[in-house]
Motif scaffolding. Structure first.
Motif, PDB file in Angstrom:
ATOM      1  N   HIS A  44       0.789  -1.222   0.000  1.00 22.59           N
ATOM      2  CA  HIS A  44       0.000   0.000   0.000  1.00 22.59           C
ATOM      3  C   HIS A  44       0.828   1.282   0.000  1.00 22.59           C
ATOM      4  N   TYR A  85      -4.847  13.726   3.246  1.00 25.56           N
ATOM      5  CA  TYR A  85      -3.490  14.238   3.395  1.00 25.56           C
ATOM      6  C   TYR A  85      -2.623  13.252   4.160  1.00 25.56           C
ATOM      7  N   THR A  86      -1.353  13.439   4.013  1.00 27.43           N
ATOM      8  CA  THR A  86      -0.392  12.674   4.779  1.00 27.43           C
ATOM      9  C   THR A  86       0.634  13.662   5.316  1.00 27.43           C
ATOM     10  N   ARG A  87       1.460  13.218   6.229  1.00 28.20           N
ATOM     11  CA  ARG A  87       2.436  14.129   6.835  1.00 28.20           C
ATOM     12  C   ARG A  87       3.380  14.680   5.761  1.00 28.20           C
ATOM     13  N   THR A 129      -2.924   4.331   1.379  1.00 28.23           N
ATOM     14  CA  THR A 129      -4.371   4.565   1.326  1.00 28.23           C
ATOM     15  C   THR A 129      -4.800   5.668   2.289  1.00 28.23           C
ATOM     16  N   ARG A 130      -3.835   6.391   2.833  1.00 27.96           N
ATOM     17  CA  ARG A 130      -4.173   7.543   3.690  1.00 27.96           C
ATOM     18  C   ARG A 130      -4.764   8.650   2.816  1.00 27.96           C
ATOM     19  N   TRP A 131      -5.853   9.233   3.284  1.00 24.66           N
ATOM     20  CA  TRP A 131      -6.535  10.265   2.494  1.00 24.66           C
ATOM     21  C   TRP A 131      -7.260  11.207   3.441  1.00 24.66           C
TER      22      TRP A 131
END
Length: 310
Positions: free
Chosen positions: A15, A95-97, A91-93
């Motif tokens: 992922h 935003y991500t760091r 699959t982070r949504w």
């Protein structure tokens, strides 16, 4: 004895996938970045040149910028697909760091999400300054498109059906159409316009099926050459091909009204043939032809709208 945390992967490799950062990616990214800058400059110019009162002039400028933002967003999506960045943020949504830093380093998926935010904020500004059916439709479409955009991450990760990817692609074009029609033909409702414009029906279906093709093959999977369909991905590709032939037939039948769109569609058929082979040769990173294929769809769509008479 080694520290377990040093050997533990930062994330599930299924992922979080590194895209292919090449000179081509950087050049295309620079081109799309220039397009975004052009959208801002042209929007300001149109607002300053508008004979309307201040609020109307601002709306005029924002409308032009939004159309170009929507084009750039679709093209960025094609770069994400073409160079293997579909799961670069996992699959982070949404935003991500350090997403802005990642964007500045050249990650197209990070840039895609940041630009999507700009498209959404511009749509909200238009709805506040000029509340009507078109601007409210735009906000609604963008929200739904964003939610399906989240879903595409799960499609690529093998956890959602291809239908989600196809719907996302079609919705992205409806956002583009909403503001292009609003700019070219003020006061005309998007859905009434689409319903009345036969030339768009097969095109939107083909766009949906194109997204289905991408979604069904998943991340980094080939469609595989075939003479007779043997699996679902083959059947979806066949339906996409028939839809593309329907676009050619429709525009050929209406070629007197849409000569530019018809010529572009004939050329696009050849581009699609090469794209099929590129996907099978390099399924994870088929390359710039994905962006070129998408650019042709944008040109065909624009030609239909701008050559329409009412």
């Amino acid at each position: 004895m080694s520290n377990p945390t040093e050997t533990q992967p930062a994330a599930d490799p299924k992922h979080v996938v590194e895209g292919e950062m090449t000179l081509t990616v950087r050049i295309i990214g620079l081109g799309i970045g220039s397009l975004v800058l052009l959208a801002i400059v042209l929007g300001i110019w149109r607002g300053l040149e508008s004979p309307l009162p201040l609020k109307g002039a601002i709306v005029d400028g924002l409308m032009l910028s939004e159309v170009i933002f929507a084009i750039a967003l679709i093209l960025l999506g094609s770069i994400v697909e073409g160079f293997g960045y579909g799961l670069s943020l996992g699959t982070r949504w949404p935003y991500t760091r350090n997403i802005v830093i990642l964007m500045l380093r050249g990650d197209p998926e990070a840039a895609h999400r940041v630009l999507a935010t700009a498209v959404g904020l511009t749509a909200v500004a238009l709805a506040v300054l000029h509340p009507d059916k078109m601007t409210f439709t735009g906000v609604g479409l963008i929200v739904i498109t964003a939610l399906f955009g989240m879903g595409t991450l799960y499609v690529l990760a093998g956890r959602a059906p291809a239908f989600v990817h196809g719907t996302h692609g079609m919705l992205a074009y409806l956002v583009f159409l909403n503001y292009l029609v609003g700019l070219a033909y003020p006061g005309i409702d998007l859905f009434a316009y689409v319903n009345a414009t036969v030339a768009l029906h097969a095109l939107l279906f083909t766009i949906f099926m194109g997204g289905m093709v991408t979604g069904q093959r998943g991340f980094g999977q080939a469609i595989e050459p075939f003479l007779h369909p043997r699996k679902t991905a083959h059947w979806i590709f066949v339906v996409h091909g028939f839809a593309a032939m329907l676009v050619l037939g429709t525009l050929g039948w209406m070629s007197a009204a849409y000569p530019v769109a018809f010529g572009l569609a004939v050329f696009q058929a050849a581009v699609g043939f090469f794209l099929f082979h590129a996907v099978n040769l390099k399924p994870k990173t088929p390359g710039a032809i994905v962006a070129f294929h998408q650019m042709m769809v944008l040109l065909i769509t624009s030609a239909i709208v701008l050559q329409w008479h009412y």
